[in-house]
Design an enzyme around this catalytic site. Sequence first.
Site, PDB file in Angstrom:
ATOM      1  N   TYR A  68      -2.540  11.153   1.879  1.00 34.40           N
ATOM      2  CA  TYR A  68      -2.980  11.018   0.488  1.00 34.40           C
ATOM      3  C   TYR A  68      -2.850  12.357  -0.242  1.00 34.40           C
ATOM      4  O   TYR A  68      -2.452  12.403  -1.412  1.00 34.40           O
ATOM      5  CB  TYR A  68      -4.431  10.551   0.439  1.00 34.40           C
ATOM      6  CG  TYR A  68      -4.628   9.071   0.659  1.00 34.40           C
ATOM      7  CD1 TYR A  68      -5.022   8.239  -0.377  1.00 34.40           C
ATOM      8  CD2 TYR A  68      -4.431   8.505   1.913  1.00 34.40           C
ATOM      9  CE1 TYR A  68      -5.219   6.885  -0.185  1.00 34.40           C
ATOM     10  CE2 TYR A  68      -4.625   7.145   2.128  1.00 34.40           C
ATOM     11  CZ  TYR A  68      -5.011   6.336   1.075  1.00 34.40           C
ATOM     12  OH  TYR A  68      -5.197   4.998   1.286  1.00 34.40           O
ATOM     13  N   ASP A 105       0.842  -1.181   0.000  1.00 29.36           N
ATOM     14  CA  ASP A 105       0.000   0.000   0.000  1.00 29.36           C
ATOM     15  C   ASP A 105       0.894   1.254   0.000  1.00 29.36           C
ATOM     16  O   ASP A 105       1.829   1.332  -0.793  1.00 29.36           O
ATOM     17  CB  ASP A 105      -0.961  -0.045   1.200  1.00 29.36           C
ATOM     18  CG  ASP A 105      -2.093   0.962   1.093  1.00 29.36           C
ATOM     19  OD1 ASP A 105      -3.032   0.708   0.327  1.00 29.36           O
ATOM     20  OD2 ASP A 105      -2.028   2.000   1.763  1.00 29.36           O
ATOM     21  N   HIS A 124      -4.772  -7.623   0.014  1.00 28.98           N
ATOM     22  CA  HIS A 124      -4.008  -6.392   0.163  1.00 28.98           C
ATOM     23  C   HIS A 124      -3.254  -6.333   1.494  1.00 28.98           C
ATOM     24  O   HIS A 124      -2.250  -5.650   1.604  1.00 28.98           O
ATOM     25  CB  HIS A 124      -4.969  -5.204   0.052  1.00 28.98           C
ATOM     26  CG  HIS A 124      -4.302  -3.907  -0.249  1.00 28.98           C
ATOM     27  ND1 HIS A 124      -3.547  -3.696  -1.380  1.00 28.98           N
ATOM     28  CD2 HIS A 124      -4.280  -2.731   0.437  1.00 28.98           C
ATOM     29  CE1 HIS A 124      -3.096  -2.453  -1.387  1.00 28.98           C
ATOM     30  NE2 HIS A 124      -3.520  -1.849  -0.295  1.00 28.98           N
TER      31      HIS A 124
END
Length: 391
Positions: A311, A184, A364
């Site tokens: 982000y 990630d 994930h």
Amino acid sequence: MPDAEPRPEPFIQQTAPAALDGLRARLRGTRWPDSPEDAGWSQGTDLTWLRELVAYWAEDFDWPAQEKALSRFPRFRVPLGGLGIHYVHVRAAEPARDAMPLILSHGWPDSFWRYTKVIPLLTDPGAHGADPADAFDVVVPDVPGFGYSDRPTDKALDSIAVAGLWSELMSVLGYARFGAAGGDIGSHVSRYLALDHPDRVVAVHRTDGGLPVPGGDPAGLTTEERAWVRDVAAWGATEGAYAAVHRTKPQTAAVGLNDSPAGLAAWIVEKLQAWSDCGGEIERSFTKDEILTNVMLYWLTGTIGSSMRMYRANAAIPPAQLARRVEVPSGFSLFAGDIVRPPRAWLERSTNLVSLTEPARGGHFAAFEEPELYAQELRAFFRPYRTAAKG
């Protein structure tokens, strides 16, 4: 007078009873929304399942027991770049005297929690049926703004800046050369460790390609790569609303998520369910205790907003940085249940690809979902680079 060398201090995690009492009161007072009949997970978190989780959280979840379990790892904080960085540091068990240093980087929505199952398998392989010579000294830091690391007070750090901090951390711990691995956001951080510190990173392993947007003329891409770009765009249209919020208006969502534990859990568990290899049944990959331990690390530290802001920081990274090719030996384990897996052609284009495997199980959060399999992947990939790590 030169600045003093950063000095790690032991970190003891202990939650005040009043904080848990306040949490339970909020959980019991949750103001629930309505939900369409039989919506399940199709429109986000399954409300019926979430109500069950929240009831368990309020009445039966034993946080002190989970906190004690997390404290079995040696944990520290050290000042780096004006921030206190929390990390786990577990040295290899004897008789592995020449263990390879390895730094593991987590992503969102998690923290050092991602690697808690795999740490013992990496530091003491002999105790788990593997070759003791494959042991690692493992370092797992919390990214600034996540977990028990400090939250940046002005703006979030991007993955490039975090990679710089990790290089400094490994110097403080006495490791001149080391391996790096992550998933990630941790894939981005590991990538920039390899790009910006190639004299120190002997090899880098990732579980995803970070969903980059290939630059240059699309006509220069293979048919497989162009199909992948379309898949990335389709995934973003149906599953990427959370990322758009994080990149653009994280503070708006943070108000509600930081105030409501049920809301925070909904935001996090929807991703655990959607991104894991659970066949739609989240508890096939995570127990309620495991899920709530992850959520608690956000709730108690108040870091959901600061984690989301990363982000925004990463979205501002210049395109030229995204187009750089990693020349450090690179390996990828693309687990079967992960999201939008990049094709080999793209990995060869963007890295010095020396290893690509496709494990049949895991999603994930592979290090947590399939720790034995993930540990095997890391042992096999880094085995040829152990001598280089001693240099």
